[in-house]
Design an enzyme around this catalytic site. Sequence first.
Site, PDB file in Angstrom:
ATOM      1  N   LYS A  13      13.046  -4.458 -12.688  1.00 54.16           N
ATOM      2  CA  LYS A  13      13.076  -3.483 -11.583  1.00 54.16           C
ATOM      3  C   LYS A  13      11.716  -3.389 -10.891  1.00 54.16           C
ATOM      4  CE  LYS A  13      14.215  -0.074 -14.350  1.00 54.16           C
ATOM      5  NZ  LYS A  13      14.139  -0.765 -15.649  1.00 54.16           N
ATOM      6  N   ARG A  88      16.954   9.059 -14.522  1.00 50.69           N
ATOM      7  CA  ARG A  88      17.155   8.476 -15.849  1.00 50.69           C
ATOM      8  C   ARG A  88      18.272   9.177 -16.612  1.00 50.69           C
ATOM      9  NH1 ARG A  88      12.686   4.915 -16.170  1.00 50.69           N
ATOM     10  NH2 ARG A  88      12.179   4.491 -18.310  1.00 50.69           N
ATOM     11  N   ARG A 127       5.451  -9.166 -21.884  1.00 50.69           N
ATOM     12  CA  ARG A 127       4.791  -8.642 -20.670  1.00 50.69           C
ATOM     13  C   ARG A 127       3.305  -8.367 -20.921  1.00 50.69           C
ATOM     14  NH1 ARG A 127       7.323  -3.670 -17.612  1.00 50.69           N
ATOM     15  NH2 ARG A 127       7.318  -2.751 -19.681  1.00 50.69           N
ATOM     16  N   ARG A 160       1.298  -3.151 -22.938  1.00 50.51           N
ATOM     17  CA  ARG A 160       1.572  -1.712 -22.923  1.00 50.51           C
ATOM     18  C   ARG A 160       1.897  -1.222 -24.334  1.00 50.51           C
ATOM     19  NH1 ARG A 160       5.757  -0.543 -17.989  1.00 50.51           N
ATOM     20  NH2 ARG A 160       6.802   0.615 -19.641  1.00 50.51           N
ATOM     21  N   ARG A 171      13.611   2.304 -26.742  1.00 54.03           N
ATOM     22  CA  ARG A 171      13.833   2.495 -25.305  1.00 54.03           C
ATOM     23  C   ARG A 171      15.225   2.017 -24.904  1.00 54.03           C
ATOM     24  NH1 ARG A 171       8.853  -0.663 -23.197  1.00 54.03           N
ATOM     25  NH2 ARG A 171       9.681  -0.322 -21.099  1.00 54.03           N
TER      26      ARG A 171
HETATM   27  P1  AP5 Z   1       9.465  -5.464 -15.102  1.00 51.50           P
HETATM   28  O1  AP5 Z   1       9.721  -5.807 -13.679  1.00 51.50           O
HETATM   29  O2  AP5 Z   1       8.214  -4.697 -15.419  1.00 51.50           O
HETATM   30  O3  AP5 Z   1      10.739  -4.714 -15.710  1.00 51.50           O
HETATM   31  P2  AP5 Z   1      11.230  -3.227 -15.519  1.00 51.50           P
HETATM   32  O4  AP5 Z   1      12.707  -3.250 -15.378  1.00 51.50           O
HETATM   33  O5  AP5 Z   1      10.463  -2.541 -14.419  1.00 51.50           O
HETATM   34  O6  AP5 Z   1      10.869  -2.662 -16.938  1.00 51.50           O
HETATM   35  P3  AP5 Z   1       9.965  -1.422 -17.398  1.00 51.50           P
HETATM   36  O7  AP5 Z   1       9.647  -1.597 -18.828  1.00 51.50           O
HETATM   37  O8  AP5 Z   1       8.790  -1.205 -16.511  1.00 51.50           O
HETATM   38  O9  AP5 Z   1      10.985  -0.311 -17.168  1.00 51.50           O
HETATM   39  P4  AP5 Z   1      11.181   0.926 -17.993  1.00 51.50           P
HETATM   40  O10 AP5 Z   1      12.293   1.487 -17.204  1.00 51.50           O
HETATM   41  O11 AP5 Z   1      11.405   0.921 -19.419  1.00 51.50           O
HETATM   42  O12 AP5 Z   1       9.733   1.565 -17.947  1.00 51.50           O
HETATM   43  P5  AP5 Z   1       9.103   2.681 -17.044  1.00 51.50           P
HETATM   44  O13 AP5 Z   1       7.754   2.242 -16.711  1.00 51.50           O
HETATM   45  O14 AP5 Z   1      10.040   3.097 -15.952  1.00 51.50           O
HETATM   46  O15 AP5 Z   1       9.497  -6.828 -15.934  1.00 51.50           O
HETATM   47  C1  AP5 Z   1       9.269  -6.879 -17.325  1.00 51.50           C
HETATM   48  C2  AP5 Z   1       8.607  -8.237 -17.703  1.00 51.50           C
HETATM   49  O16 AP5 Z   1       9.496  -9.320 -17.396  1.00 51.50           O
HETATM   50  C3  AP5 Z   1       7.316  -8.563 -16.934  1.00 51.50           C
HETATM   51  O17 AP5 Z   1       6.468  -9.231 -17.818  1.00 51.50           O
HETATM   52  C4  AP5 Z   1       7.746  -9.496 -15.809  1.00 51.50           C
HETATM   53  O18 AP5 Z   1       6.705 -10.386 -15.494  1.00 51.50           O
HETATM   54  C5  AP5 Z   1       8.940 -10.225 -16.430  1.00 51.50           C
HETATM   55  N1  AP5 Z   1      10.023 -10.463 -15.462  1.00 51.50           N
HETATM   56  C6  AP5 Z   1      10.436  -9.600 -14.511  1.00 51.50           C
HETATM   57  N2  AP5 Z   1      11.497 -10.106 -13.856  1.00 51.50           N
HETATM   58  C7  AP5 Z   1      11.775 -11.311 -14.415  1.00 51.50           C
HETATM   59  C8  AP5 Z   1      12.786 -12.304 -14.178  1.00 51.50           C
HETATM   60  N3  AP5 Z   1      13.721 -12.131 -13.236  1.00 51.50           N
HETATM   61  N4  AP5 Z   1      12.764 -13.415 -14.939  1.00 51.50           N
HETATM   62  C9  AP5 Z   1      11.831 -13.575 -15.909  1.00 51.50           C
HETATM   63  N5  AP5 Z   1      10.844 -12.676 -16.184  1.00 51.50           N
HETATM   64  C10 AP5 Z   1      10.817 -11.546 -15.456  1.00 51.50           C
HETATM   65  O19 AP5 Z   1       9.073   3.891 -18.073  1.00 51.50           O
HETATM   66  C11 AP5 Z   1       8.189   3.922 -19.178  1.00 51.50           C
HETATM   67  C12 AP5 Z   1       8.326   5.273 -19.869  1.00 51.50           C
HETATM   68  O20 AP5 Z   1       7.959   6.340 -18.974  1.00 51.50           O
HETATM   69  C13 AP5 Z   1       9.737   5.644 -20.342  1.00 51.50           C
HETATM   70  O21 AP5 Z   1      10.034   5.088 -21.604  1.00 51.50           O
HETATM   71  C14 AP5 Z   1       9.646   7.169 -20.364  1.00 51.50           C
HETATM   72  O22 AP5 Z   1       8.953   7.621 -21.494  1.00 51.50           O
HETATM   73  C15 AP5 Z   1       8.788   7.479 -19.154  1.00 51.50           C
HETATM   74  N6  AP5 Z   1       9.594   7.670 -17.936  1.00 51.50           N
HETATM   75  C16 AP5 Z   1       9.575   6.895 -16.806  1.00 51.50           C
HETATM   76  N7  AP5 Z   1      10.436   7.380 -15.907  1.00 51.50           N
HETATM   77  C17 AP5 Z   1      11.017   8.470 -16.471  1.00 51.50           C
HETATM   78  C18 AP5 Z   1      12.006   9.392 -16.024  1.00 51.50           C
HETATM   79  N8  AP5 Z   1      12.617   9.267 -14.822  1.00 51.50           N
HETATM   80  N9  AP5 Z   1      12.368  10.400 -16.870  1.00 51.50           N
HETATM   81  C19 AP5 Z   1      11.785  10.545 -18.065  1.00 51.50           C
HETATM   82  N10 AP5 Z   1      10.842   9.694 -18.559  1.00 51.50           N
HETATM   83  C20 AP5 Z   1      10.467   8.677 -17.763  1.00 51.50           C
END
Ligand code: AP5
Length: 216
Positions: A13, A88, A127, A160, A171
């Site tokens: 995403k 979420r 990552r 991270r 997660r």
């Molecule tokens: P990446 O693009 O970073 O994936 P992502 O879907 O954005 O994954 P995240 O881990 O960032 O999402 P998340 O939802 O768990 O974390 P968030 O930061 O929102 O890609 C991942 C890896 O794959 C990278 O290395 C990239 O290079 C590689 N890649 C990408 N696309 C690819 C492809 N097509 N092919 C191959 N490789 C690829 O949340 C973190 C924490 O914050 C949560 O656990 C929670 O504690 C808190 N939080 C955030 N939002 C909320 C909310 N709304 N409510 C409550 N808590 C929240």
Amino acid sequence: MNVVLLGPPGAGKGTQAQVLSTYFNIPHISTGDMLRGAVKEGSEVGRLAKSYMDRGELVPDEVVVNIVKERIAKSDASGGFMLDGFPRNDKQADKLDEALDTDGKKIDVVLYFKTSPETSIDRLSGRRVCAKCGANFHVKNMPPKKDGICDYCGGKLYQRDDDKIDTIKRRLVVYEKETASLIEYYKNKNILSEVSGDLDVDHLFIELKKLLAKPK
Ligand code: AP5
């Protein structure tokens, strides 16, 4: 155009939101990035958020909803935005609808990245993130030119805290329990478009561009 990106951790995403927001000229709003920013600043919100994030749990709704409301009210989001990582759960989705409704706005499209748990685990465990500019890399799929160093700013790459295997698994459980029901929620509103998150970066971008160009 107001867009929500929905999908499990590691679906890609954030990677796609970055390029799509430039392509469509709308801001990328990531609650994960905003919360990590607060952690880095050492603010009260940051200290509270860290205790949840490190365990792979959701940060309390009141905290996240307020951050998002403030952010989408800014002038650069008036012509549209791309929400990544929010909502979420059902409560966050209701609060978002309420906030937008007050301004006569709505979510136009939800892009759902359907992704296998194997893909999520592989991507998150590999990552690496730049400590200086936040750019994302992957040890196998998107490696930096120089090991451990950011291609864009020369900053150091780190893993991270929540990308350790036990936290990744937690997660994914939290996603299934809290977030996956939003697929049905947005399907019922007839604004959900599905794409395979298992595709590589370039193919996924092509598919997403097509979906966003298509009138609903
Ligand atoms: P990446 O693009 O970073 O994936 P992502 O879907 O954005 O994954 P995240 O881990 O960032 O999402 P998340 O939802 O768990 O974390 P968030 O930061 O929102 O890609 C991942 C890896 O794959 C990278 O290395 C990239 O290079 C590689 N890649 C990408 N696309 C690819 C492809 N097509 N092919 C191959 N490789 C690829 O949340 C973190 C924490 O914050 C949560 O656990 C929670 O504690 C808190 N939080 C955030 N939002 C909320 C909310 N709304 N409510 C409550 N808590 C929240």
